[in-house]
Design an enzyme around this catalytic site. Structure first.
Site, PDB file in Angstrom:
ATOM      1  N   ARG A  98       0.872  -1.192   0.000  1.00 16.43           N
ATOM      2  CA  ARG A  98       0.000   0.000   0.000  1.00 16.43           C
ATOM      3  C   ARG A  98       0.897   1.227   0.000  1.00 16.43           C
ATOM      4  NH1 ARG A  98      -5.391   1.377   3.509  1.00 16.43           N
ATOM      5  NH2 ARG A  98      -6.227   0.087   1.821  1.00 16.43           N
ATOM      6  N   HIS A 125      -7.338   1.195  -6.434  1.00 16.60           N
ATOM      7  CA  HIS A 125      -7.609   0.323  -5.284  1.00 16.60           C
ATOM      8  C   HIS A 125      -8.290  -0.949  -5.808  1.00 16.60           C
ATOM      9  CE1 HIS A 125      -7.999  -0.993  -1.309  1.00 16.60           C
ATOM     10  NE2 HIS A 125      -8.905  -0.173  -0.821  1.00 16.60           N
ATOM     11  N   GLN A 128     -10.327  -3.569  -3.571  1.00 17.52           N
ATOM     12  CA  GLN A 128     -11.649  -3.127  -3.118  1.00 17.52           C
ATOM     13  C   GLN A 128     -12.707  -3.426  -4.179  1.00 17.52           C
ATOM     14  OE1 GLN A 128     -12.401  -1.581   0.021  1.00 17.52           O
ATOM     15  NE2 GLN A 128     -14.432  -2.191  -0.662  1.00 17.52           N
ATOM     16  N   ASP A 213     -17.116   7.797  -1.772  1.00 20.61           N
ATOM     17  CA  ASP A 213     -15.891   7.607  -0.993  1.00 20.61           C
ATOM     18  C   ASP A 213     -15.591   8.942  -0.312  1.00 20.61           C
ATOM     19  OD1 ASP A 213     -13.483   6.595   0.002  1.00 20.61           O
ATOM     20  OD2 ASP A 213     -12.425   6.646  -1.915  1.00 20.61           O
ATOM     21  N   CYS A 253     -16.336   2.118   0.309  1.00 18.11           N
ATOM     22  CA  CYS A 253     -15.232   1.222   0.659  1.00 18.11           C
ATOM     23  C   CYS A 253     -14.872   1.294   2.145  1.00 18.11           C
ATOM     24  CB  CYS A 253     -14.022   1.520  -0.216  1.00 18.11           C
ATOM     25  SG  CYS A 253     -13.314   3.160   0.031  1.00 18.11           S
ATOM     26  N   ARG A 281     -13.902  -8.294   1.346  1.00 22.43           N
ATOM     27  CA  ARG A 281     -12.460  -8.106   1.126  1.00 22.43           C
ATOM     28  C   ARG A 281     -11.724  -9.407   1.432  1.00 22.43           C
ATOM     29  NH1 ARG A 281     -10.248  -3.027   1.273  1.00 22.43           N
ATOM     30  NH2 ARG A 281      -8.373  -4.149   0.627  1.00 22.43           N
TER      31      ARG A 281
HETATM   32  N1  NVA Z   1      -9.874   6.956  -1.384  1.00 17.25           N
HETATM   33  C1  NVA Z   1      -9.562   6.480  -0.052  1.00 17.25           C
HETATM   34  C2  NVA Z   1      -9.832   5.018   0.068  1.00 17.25           C
HETATM   35  C3  NVA Z   1      -9.543   4.439   1.433  1.00 17.25           C
HETATM   36  C4  NVA Z   1      -9.755   2.956   1.502  1.00 17.25           C
HETATM   37  C5  NVA Z   1      -8.111   6.794   0.264  1.00 17.25           C
HETATM   38  O1  NVA Z   1      -7.260   6.610  -0.618  1.00 17.25           O
HETATM   39  O2  NVA Z   1      -7.821   7.228   1.377  1.00 17.25           O
HETATM   40  N1   CP Z   2     -11.418   0.063   2.315  1.00 18.99           N
HETATM   41  C1   CP Z   2     -10.142  -0.062   2.764  1.00 18.99           C
HETATM   42  O1   CP Z   2      -9.195  -0.288   1.999  1.00 18.99           O
HETATM   43  O2   CP Z   2     -10.008   0.060   4.113  1.00 18.99           O
HETATM   44  P1   CP Z   2      -8.659   0.176   4.953  1.00 18.99           P
HETATM   45  O3   CP Z   2      -8.029   1.496   4.605  1.00 18.99           O
HETATM   46  O4   CP Z   2      -9.110   0.099   6.370  1.00 18.99           O
HETATM   47  O5   CP Z   2      -7.746  -0.958   4.576  1.00 18.99           O
END
Ligand code: NVA
Ligand code: CP
Length: 294
Positions: A98, A125, A128, A213, A253, A281
């Site tokens: 990540r 992502h 997801q 989101d 998500c 997930r």
């Molecule tokens: N768009 C959000 C998704 C979190 C799972 C982010 O990147 O923070």
């Molecule tokens: N939706 C998602 O990726 O959640 P986290 O940031 O908690 O992993």
């Protein structure tokens, strides 16, 4: 790295398999195809769902997972990404990363001997979307030919919806304020089923799935104020859901901010499938791990 690394057929197969794996867990069936295998998980950003779903999935599969954060590995002290990838991939069987910059993830994958899974980057992502699509298929059947409304930021999740629309053949209506639309080059040439709007109502009309989101993603915390002004008319509330198809479902998500991108009555209401979406997930990523490693 992105959903476009698989075909539409492979995507549908992963969903079918995720649904089977979920039934097996429910039935108490022990299935350990990854015995003695190790997943390394490199997190530059925070996570609840991604970490717990991957780690639990590996345990259920008879393997194990190692959580690595820059705060307590040499990555955080400047060891090059390339070297970290070379070393980790000589020890473990699969790596989830990540990151902030998508290029970091690509650099990591280039120097890895084992599969690297995108656990979220600033651009995409994909994991997801495996869970979101599994959830839609479970509740409403195949999403091919349906209409999805994306309300809000043209962010990593939105980009992965664009890819999923291409692979699975659904129409995608994206409503974002000016300056926050998805990157145009990520929309596939000849991808006729994508429409961009500024008005959320136009995007939501008759949609089968409404998705939103956060307004400020991880790494954009200092834009919070300016974003909350830009997105103030983009909340998914019951008025907006009323414009969608009568049997439309709502997804997010997570983590969510009630009263910002979604009202509490929608996310906690009868059309919301966010808890199934979060649980999936686990099952969808198990299908992915099995696909990549066995
Ligand atoms: N768009 C959000 C998704 C979190 C799972 C982010 O990147 O923070
Ligand atoms: N939706 C998602 O990726 O959640 P986290 O940031 O908690 O992993």
């Amino acid at each position: 790295m992105s959903l476009l690394d698989i075909s539409g057929e492979e995507f549908r197969n992963l969903i079918t398999r995720a649904i089977e794996l979920k039934a097996m867990v429910r039935a108490g069936t022990i299935y350990e195809p990854l015995k003695n295998k190790t997943l390394a998980m490199v997190f530059e950003k925070s996570s609840t769902r991604t970490r717990v779903s991957f780690e639990t999935g590996m345990v259920q599969f008879g393997g194990s997972a190692i959580f690595l954060s820059p705060r307590d590995t040499q990555l955080g002290r400047g060891e090059p990404v390339e070297d970290s990838a070379r070393v980790l991939s000589r020890m473990v069987d699969v790596i989830m990363v990540r990151t902030y910059a998508h290029e970091t993830l690509e650099l990591f994958a280039t120097h890895s001997r084992v599969p690297v899974i995108n656990g979220l980057s600033d651009l995409f992502h994909p994991c997801q979307l495996l869970a979101d699509m599994q959830t839609y298929f479970e509740h409403r059947g195949d999403i091919g030919g349906k209409t999805v409304a994306w309300i809000g930021d043209g962010n990593n999740m939105c980009h992965s919806y664009i890819n999923a629309a291409h692979l699975l053949g659904f129409k995608l209506r994206i409503a974002s304020p000016a300056g926050y639309q998805p990157r145009p080059h990520l929309i596939q040439a000849k991808q006729a089923g994508i429409e961009l709007f500024e008005d959320p109502a136009e995007a939501a009309r008759n949609a089968d799935l409404v998705v939103t989101d956060v307004w400020a993603s991880m790494g954009q915390e200092d834009e919070n104020h300016q974003r909350s002004l830009a997105f103030r008319n983009y909340q998914v509330d019951s008025r907006l859901m009323a414009l969608a198809a009568p049997n439309a479902v709502f997804m997010h998500c997570l983590p969510a901010h009630r009263g910002e991108e979604v009202s509490a009555d929608v996310i906690d209401g009868s059309q919301s499938v966010v808890w199934d979406e979060a649980e999936n997930r686990l099952h969808a990523q198990k299908a992915l791990l099995e696909f990549l490693l066995t």
